[in-house]
Design a protein around this motif. Structure first.
Motif, mmCIF file in Angstrom:
data_model
loop_
_atom_site.group_PDB
_atom_site.id
_atom_site.type_symbol
_atom_site.label_atom_id
_atom_site.label_comp_id
_atom_site.label_asym_id
_atom_site.label_seq_id
_atom_site.Cartn_x
_atom_site.Cartn_y
_atom_site.Cartn_z
ATOM 1 N N GLU A 85 0.835 -1.219 0.000
ATOM 2 C CA GLU A 85 0.000 0.000 0.000
ATOM 3 C C GLU A 85 0.860 1.255 0.000
ATOM 4 O O GLU A 85 0.500 2.261 -0.582
ATOM 5 N N VAL A 136 0.307 4.039 -2.792
ATOM 6 C CA VAL A 136 -0.179 5.362 -2.383
ATOM 7 C C VAL A 136 0.914 6.420 -2.469
ATOM 8 O O VAL A 136 0.686 7.524 -2.962
ATOM 9 N N TYR A 158 -2.754 -1.965 -8.447
ATOM 10 C CA TYR A 158 -3.784 -1.869 -7.408
ATOM 11 C C TYR A 158 -4.956 -2.787 -7.702
ATOM 12 O O TYR A 158 -5.562 -3.325 -6.782
ATOM 13 N N TYR A 196 -5.271 -5.463 -4.583
ATOM 14 C CA TYR A 196 -6.489 -5.454 -3.765
ATOM 15 C C TYR A 196 -7.334 -6.708 -3.979
ATOM 16 O O TYR A 196 -7.999 -7.172 -3.063
ATOM 17 N N ARG A 242 -10.848 -2.270 5.124
ATOM 18 C CA ARG A 242 -9.695 -1.417 4.799
ATOM 19 C C ARG A 242 -9.301 -1.583 3.313
ATOM 20 O O ARG A 242 -9.040 -0.600 2.624
ATOM 21 N N GLN A 254 -11.925 -0.051 0.925
ATOM 22 C CA GLN A 254 -11.766 1.412 0.893
ATOM 23 C C GLN A 254 -10.549 1.796 0.052
ATOM 24 O O GLN A 254 -10.591 2.749 -0.726
ATOM 25 N N GLY A 255 -9.468 1.036 0.219
ATOM 26 C CA GLY A 255 -8.228 1.317 -0.526
ATOM 27 C C GLY A 255 -8.450 1.225 -2.025
ATOM 28 O O GLY A 255 -8.027 2.097 -2.787
ATOM 29 N N MET A 257 -11.319 1.459 -3.621
ATOM 30 C CA MET A 257 -12.232 2.526 -4.073
ATOM 31 C C MET A 257 -11.494 3.855 -4.199
ATOM 32 O O MET A 257 -11.722 4.618 -5.130
ATOM 33 N N ARG A 258 -10.576 4.109 -3.276
ATOM 34 C CA ARG A 258 -9.793 5.355 -3.349
ATOM 35 C C ARG A 258 -8.910 5.363 -4.592
ATOM 36 O O ARG A 258 -8.813 6.359 -5.297
ATOM 37 N N GLN A 259 -8.247 4.237 -4.868
ATOM 38 C CA GLN A 259 -7.317 4.178 -5.998
ATOM 39 C C GLN A 259 -8.047 4.235 -7.335
ATOM 40 O O GLN A 259 -7.594 4.856 -8.279
ATOM 41 N N GLY A 301 -11.228 5.240 -7.922
ATOM 42 C CA GLY A 301 -12.316 6.206 -8.056
ATOM 43 C C GLY A 301 -12.018 7.238 -9.131
ATOM 44 O O GLY A 301 -10.928 7.256 -9.668
ATOM 45 N N PRO A 302 -12.959 8.116 -9.456
ATOM 46 C CA PRO A 302 -14.333 8.172 -8.948
ATOM 47 C C PRO A 302 -15.266 7.164 -9.620
ATOM 48 O O PRO A 302 -16.253 6.742 -9.039
#
Length: 407
Positions: free
Chosen positions: A296, A300, A309, A313, A331, A334-335, A337-339, A341-342
């Motif tokens: 991660e 990140v 990713y 994931y 966790r 969420q990771g 979805m953040r990478q 996104g949107p």
């Protein structure tokens, strides 16, 4: 064929001769070719900083004589190195510069090469639908112009981009075509890429013997090319065609070897994917935690090619499910979805939903909503031929969808 170290010796000798040449124009042309040659050799040896330094040097001279063809080539070569390093911010600008030089020169070939490069740039950023269009255009134009090598270089990437749209069967056809094209012009890198894609697809279709076979061919070509980074990635891809219950120890050995290689030659290319593959087959909770943190942190903070990713994931969610680590599940969701996104790719959406439904089943929180989502996911799995990913969903459905209701 000559080895890379022999080629480096020849370039070094040529460089000392060029320095003594009195004809300035000739010497300039030689010097540019020598330094782009050095760069190509160092890239093959995965010594990227030296390769970049030689490209910078060659570019300075090419600018001084406004040699557009060379400038376009240098920008493309530099972008390819950034791709391997996972430096996703710098890939697009370099390919755009290459395209600009190609257009100024009026070279169709260099233009098509740069369009393929822009496909790489979108792929590296995780914009897989845009990547697929660029690769498609590049290969179509290359065929129209009779530039078979350019087609061979990019054809497998059409299929790799499709994977994240869950288009497994289409990717299988792309891979088979890519192998044929690459063989027709002896394009080793294109063939290697196509075999690894085919191995991946067969692993998902659960045709594991074929998955292993194509994985082995990809590893073999990577070894012949001396590309340690690719070889490491393919070792982990091959694990997908093995049975975790029986061959776990061997899978762990292969993934460990891949991780050692990746740490040595640069984690930006396939690192997090490889660390995820190792995490999946590790029985040591502390090791799994350390691998997740390392992966991660690369994704990140340091940046890496986007396939990392998606892969990491997916492996991480499966690891958390296998070990019933519920906190980690959330966790990792969420990771991802953040990478991604949107707007999530179909791949991310599928694996996030899958992890939620399986978690509900394993934690005995089955509602009508769970049953509906499970039925939808099974329909998606069967439509897209995600046989490997569907297995656990099918087992869950047997437990939580009452008889008489068709999943």
């Amino acid at each position: 064929s000559m080895g890379v170290s022999e080629a480096l010796d020849h370039f070094a000798r040529a460089d000392s001769i060029a320095e003594k040449t009195s004809d300035q124009e000739k010497a300039t042309g030689y010097t540019i070719r020598i330094h782009t040659g050095f760069a190509a050799c160092y890239r093959l040896q995965e010594n990227y900083q030296k390769a970049l330094a030689h490209l910078d040097f060659a570019e300075g001279i090419a600018r001084s004589i406004n040699c557009l063809r060379t400038l376009s080539d240098i920008c493309n070569a530099r972008a390819n190195i950034y791709f391997t390093l996972g430096d996703t911010d710098n890939i697009m600008p370099e390919h755009n510069r290459a395209l600009e030089y190609a257009r100024q020169l009026g070279s169709r070939e260099l233009e098509i090469r740069s369009i393929g490069g822009l496909g790489d740039a979108y792929y590296a950023r995780g914009e897989m639908d845009k990547a697929q269009l660029k690769f498609h255009n590049c290969c179509r134009l290359a065929r129209e112009e009779g530039l078979i090598e350019l087609d061979a270089a990019h054809r497998a990437m059409i299929g790799w981009s499709r994977i994240y749209q869950l288009e497994m069967d289409e990717a299988r056809i792309d891979a088979l075509e890519a192998i044929e094209v690459a063989r027709s012009c002896n394009h080793l890198r294109g063939e290697m890429n196509a075999h690894s894609l085919l191995g991946f697809v067969y692993s998902e279709l659960m045709e594991w013997d074929l998955g292993q076979e194509h994985g082995r061919i990809a590893v073999d070509i990577a070894e012949r090319m001396g590309s340690y980074n690719f070889r490491a990635a393919f070792l982990v891809f091959s694990n997908r065609s093995m049975d975790e219950t029986i061959e776990r120890e061997k899978m762990y050995e292969m993934a460990s070897e891949a991780a050692v290689t990746s740490r040595k030659y640069g984690l930006g290319f396939h690192g997090p994917a490889i660390l995820g593959g190792l995490m999946l087959v590790s029985d040591d909770e502390e090791e799994r935690h350390a691998l997740a943190s390392e992966a991660e942190q690369i994704i990140v903070d340091q940046g890496s090619v986007a396939h990392n990713y998606f892969w990491f994931y997916q492996f991480a969610l499966q690891t958390a499910l296998n070990n019933r680590e519920w906190k980690n599940l959330e966790r990792f969701r969420q990771g991802l979805m953040r990478q991604d996104g949107p707007s999530l790719t179909p791949w991310s959406e599928y694996f996030i939903q899958r992890s939620r439904v399986l978690e509900d089943c394993y934690r005995n929180r089955i509602t009508d909503e769970t049953r509906r989502t499970l039925a939808d996911l099974l329909e998606t799995s069967h439509r897209h031929k995600l046989s490997k990913s569907a297995r656990e969903l099918e087992a869950a459905a047997r437990c939580c969808i009452p008889p008489g209701r068709k999943p």
